[in-house]
Design a protein around this motif. Structure first.
Motif, PDB file in Angstrom:
ATOM      1  N   UNK A 135      -6.441 -10.548 -11.878  1.00 13.04           N
ATOM      2  CA  UNK A 135      -5.222 -10.717 -11.081  1.00 13.04           C
ATOM      3  C   UNK A 135      -5.208 -12.112 -10.478  1.00 13.04           C
ATOM      4  N   UNK A 136      -4.093 -12.801 -10.526  1.00  9.44           N
ATOM      5  CA  UNK A 136      -3.929 -14.103  -9.897  1.00  9.44           C
ATOM      6  C   UNK A 136      -2.928 -13.973  -8.769  1.00  9.44           C
ATOM      7  N   UNK A 137      -2.787 -15.040  -7.981  1.00  5.36           N
ATOM      8  CA  UNK A 137      -1.878 -14.983  -6.846  1.00  5.36           C
ATOM      9  C   UNK A 137      -0.455 -14.716  -7.291  1.00  5.36           C
ATOM     10  N   UNK A 138      -0.055 -15.141  -8.517  1.00  2.00           N
ATOM     11  CA  UNK A 138       1.310 -14.944  -8.980  1.00  2.00           C
ATOM     12  C   UNK A 138       1.560 -13.509  -9.429  1.00  2.00           C
ATOM     13  N   UNK A 139       0.516 -12.707  -9.549  1.00  2.00           N
ATOM     14  CA  UNK A 139       0.668 -11.335 -10.030  1.00  2.00           C
ATOM     15  C   UNK A 139       0.693 -10.300  -8.913  1.00  2.00           C
ATOM     16  N   UNK A 140       0.592 -10.718  -7.666  1.00  2.00           N
ATOM     17  CA  UNK A 140       0.648  -9.763  -6.574  1.00  2.00           C
ATOM     18  C   UNK A 140       2.032  -9.113  -6.527  1.00  2.00           C
ATOM     19  N   UNK A 141       2.108  -7.819  -6.340  1.00  2.00           N
ATOM     20  CA  UNK A 141       3.420  -7.181  -6.179  1.00  2.00           C
ATOM     21  C   UNK A 141       4.081  -7.625  -4.882  1.00  2.00           C
ATOM     22  N   UNK A 142       5.393  -7.455  -4.774  1.00  2.00           N
ATOM     23  CA  UNK A 142       6.093  -7.865  -3.544  1.00  2.00           C
ATOM     24  C   UNK A 142       5.528  -7.156  -2.316  1.00  2.00           C
ATOM     25  N   UNK A 143       5.468  -7.880  -1.217  1.00  8.07           N
ATOM     26  CA  UNK A 143       4.956  -7.315   0.028  1.00  8.07           C
ATOM     27  C   UNK A 143       5.905  -6.259   0.573  1.00  8.07           C
ATOM     28  N   UNK A 144       5.348  -5.324   1.314  1.00  3.76           N
ATOM     29  CA  UNK A 144       6.116  -4.270   1.981  1.00  3.76           C
ATOM     30  C   UNK A 144       6.104  -4.555   3.483  1.00  3.76           C
ATOM     31  N   UNK A 145       7.287  -4.690   4.077  1.00  2.00           N
ATOM     32  CA  UNK A 145       7.386  -4.883   5.519  1.00  2.00           C
ATOM     33  C   UNK A 145       7.267  -3.538   6.214  1.00  2.00           C
ATOM     34  N   UNK A 146       6.264  -3.434   7.094  1.00  2.00           N
ATOM     35  CA  UNK A 146       5.990  -2.146   7.728  1.00  2.00           C
ATOM     36  C   UNK A 146       5.448  -2.361   9.128  1.00  2.00           C
ATOM     37  N   UNK A 147       6.208  -1.969  10.129  1.00  2.56           N
ATOM     38  CA  UNK A 147       5.787  -2.015  11.530  1.00  2.56           C
ATOM     39  C   UNK A 147       5.308  -3.404  11.938  1.00  2.56           C
ATOM     40  N   UNK A 148       6.018  -4.421  11.500  1.00  7.03           N
ATOM     41  CA  UNK A 148       5.670  -5.790  11.859  1.00  7.03           C
ATOM     42  C   UNK A 148       4.695  -6.464  10.938  1.00  7.03           C
ATOM     43  N   UNK A 149       4.123  -5.715  10.004  1.00 10.00           N
ATOM     44  CA  UNK A 149       3.198  -6.272   9.028  1.00 10.00           C
ATOM     45  C   UNK A 149       3.927  -6.532   7.712  1.00 10.00           C
ATOM     46  N   UNK A 150       3.446  -7.487   6.959  1.00  4.59           N
ATOM     47  CA  UNK A 150       3.926  -7.736   5.607  1.00  4.59           C
ATOM     48  C   UNK A 150       2.754  -7.455   4.673  1.00  4.59           C
ATOM     49  N   UNK A 151       2.665  -6.205   4.190  1.00  2.00           N
ATOM     50  CA  UNK A 151       1.484  -5.720   3.485  1.00  2.00           C
ATOM     51  C   UNK A 151       1.654  -5.879   1.983  1.00  2.00           C
ATOM     52  N   UNK A 152       0.664  -6.490   1.335  1.00  2.00           N
ATOM     53  CA  UNK A 152       0.643  -6.557  -0.117  1.00  2.00           C
ATOM     54  C   UNK A 152       0.114  -5.221  -0.640  1.00  2.00           C
ATOM     55  N   UNK A 153       0.902  -4.498  -1.441  1.00  2.00           N
ATOM     56  CA  UNK A 153       0.486  -3.152  -1.867  1.00  2.00           C
ATOM     57  C   UNK A 153      -0.515  -3.185  -3.018  1.00  2.00           C
ATOM     58  N   UNK A 154      -1.756  -3.535  -2.686  1.00  2.00           N
ATOM     59  CA  UNK A 154      -2.848  -3.538  -3.659  1.00  2.00           C
ATOM     60  C   UNK A 154      -3.987  -2.701  -3.095  1.00  2.00           C
ATOM     61  N   UNK A 155      -4.714  -2.010  -3.983  1.00  2.00           N
ATOM     62  CA  UNK A 155      -5.828  -1.197  -3.525  1.00  2.00           C
ATOM     63  C   UNK A 155      -7.104  -2.022  -3.456  1.00  2.00           C
ATOM     64  N   UNK A 156      -8.196  -1.389  -3.107  1.00  2.00           N
ATOM     65  CA  UNK A 156      -9.427  -2.141  -2.873  1.00  2.00           C
ATOM     66  C   UNK A 156      -9.961  -2.772  -4.155  1.00  2.00           C
ATOM     67  N   UNK A 157      -9.809  -2.084  -5.289  1.00  2.00           N
ATOM     68  CA  UNK A 157     -10.281  -2.657  -6.553  1.00  2.00           C
ATOM     69  C   UNK A 157      -9.469  -3.878  -6.949  1.00  2.00           C
ATOM     70  N   UNK A 158      -8.159  -3.819  -6.778  1.00  2.00           N
ATOM     71  CA  UNK A 158      -7.307  -4.963  -7.097  1.00  2.00           C
ATOM     72  C   UNK A 158      -7.602  -6.129  -6.157  1.00  2.00           C
ATOM     73  N   UNK A 159      -7.843  -5.824  -4.891  1.00  2.00           N
ATOM     74  CA  UNK A 159      -8.141  -6.878  -3.925  1.00  2.00           C
ATOM     75  C   UNK A 159      -9.459  -7.571  -4.260  1.00  2.00           C
TER      76      UNK A 159
END
Length: 266
Positions: free
Chosen positions: A1-25
């Motif tokens: 995975x490269x930085x260009x392959x991250x899925x769009x972030x999810x805005x949640x309770x003031x956070x902008x979370x990248x929806x990736x699991x621990x293995x992807x991270x």
């Protein structure tokens, strides 16, 4: 995975979370070119949400400039699912640290650690065979000590490493990482991971897997050390439930504050 392959972030309770699991991270961290300018990973939990809701500018600034913001909390996942229908992957800092140590970090990889003590490093060497650990131990009260933050950031620059573990608590760890980026010249990936190295070495026992699955890890820590964790659980974390309810009812907006970009390579 490269930085260009991250899925769009999810805005949640003031956070902008990248929806990736621990293995992807872990794959993204280990796969990044170690010669590239420093970036940092933040793994927020309920405490982060409460601080952002209360207008903490330190939290807002460090989250705005993170390379990756992943979900550290089963409580946040549960609130997201029940109240908003979100499916947030889990990539907790403790799980990420353990996975990197077990699967990706080689004994001869250069590691820089900010925080911790000699007992921790003895265990890292004994259990994982690490031979190239550069260690800086900043003083307590880092969040209100700009000179100490500067010294820690310059230590990161002076000790280039593929993996930089910053174990100073939040938002101090993130502030150190951001300052290193602003100064320029630092490389690698900084992981703002709290006490995760202590969990990975067994110096502090983690909650059993079933408690983690049921979002009871904070309860486990409270039982182990009530005096240390009572404030964090009841004052700094528990209000996240009411924050989430207010957001669901449309009583408060949680759009991230606009902040100036950090200097250095992201």
């Amino acid at each position: 995975m490269t930085t260009t392959e991250f899925p769009p972030a999810i805005d949640f309770l003031g956070l902008s979370i990248t929806p990736v699991d621990v293995n992807q991270t872990a794959e993204a961290v280990a796969g990044r070119d170690p010669a590239l300018p420093l970036v940092y990973v933040v793994t927020p939990n309920a405490q982060h949400v409460v601080a952002l809701d209360q207008g903490d500018r330190n939290f807002a600034r460090v989250h705005a400039h993170a390379w990756l913001v992943t979900c550290d909390s089963q409580i946040l996942r549960l609130l997201g699912k029940l109240l908003f229908g979100l499916n947030l992957p889990l990539a907790a800092g403790s799980d990420l640290t353990a996975l990197l140590l077990r699967r990706y970090i080689r004994p001869d990889d250069a590691i820089t650690v900010i925080g911790g003590d000699e007992k921790l490093f003895a265990e890292l060497r004994a259990q994982y065979g690490l031979t190239r650990i550069a260690h800086h131990e900043p003083p307590m009260g880092l969040v209100s000590n700009p000179a100490a933050i500067e010294a820690a950031a310059r230590f990161i620059i002076a000790n280039p490493a593929r993996y930089v573990f910053i174990a100073c608590g939040c938002p101090q760890s993130e502030m150190v990482a951001l300052r290193a980026i602003e100064l320029g010249g630092a490389v690698g990936v900084a992981l703002c991971i709290g006490g995760s190295l202590h969990f990975a070495t067994g110096l502090i026992p983690r909650a059993p897997a079933w408690m983690r699955r049921l979002a009871l890890e904070s309860l486990h820590r409270l039982m182990l050390n009530p005096r240390r964790h009572a404030k964090r659980v009841f004052k700094q974390s528990l209000p996240v439930v009411w924050i989430a309810v207010k957001a669901r009812l449309g009583l408060k907006s949680h759009a991230p504050a606009a902040l100036p970009p950090a200097e250095g390579g992201r």
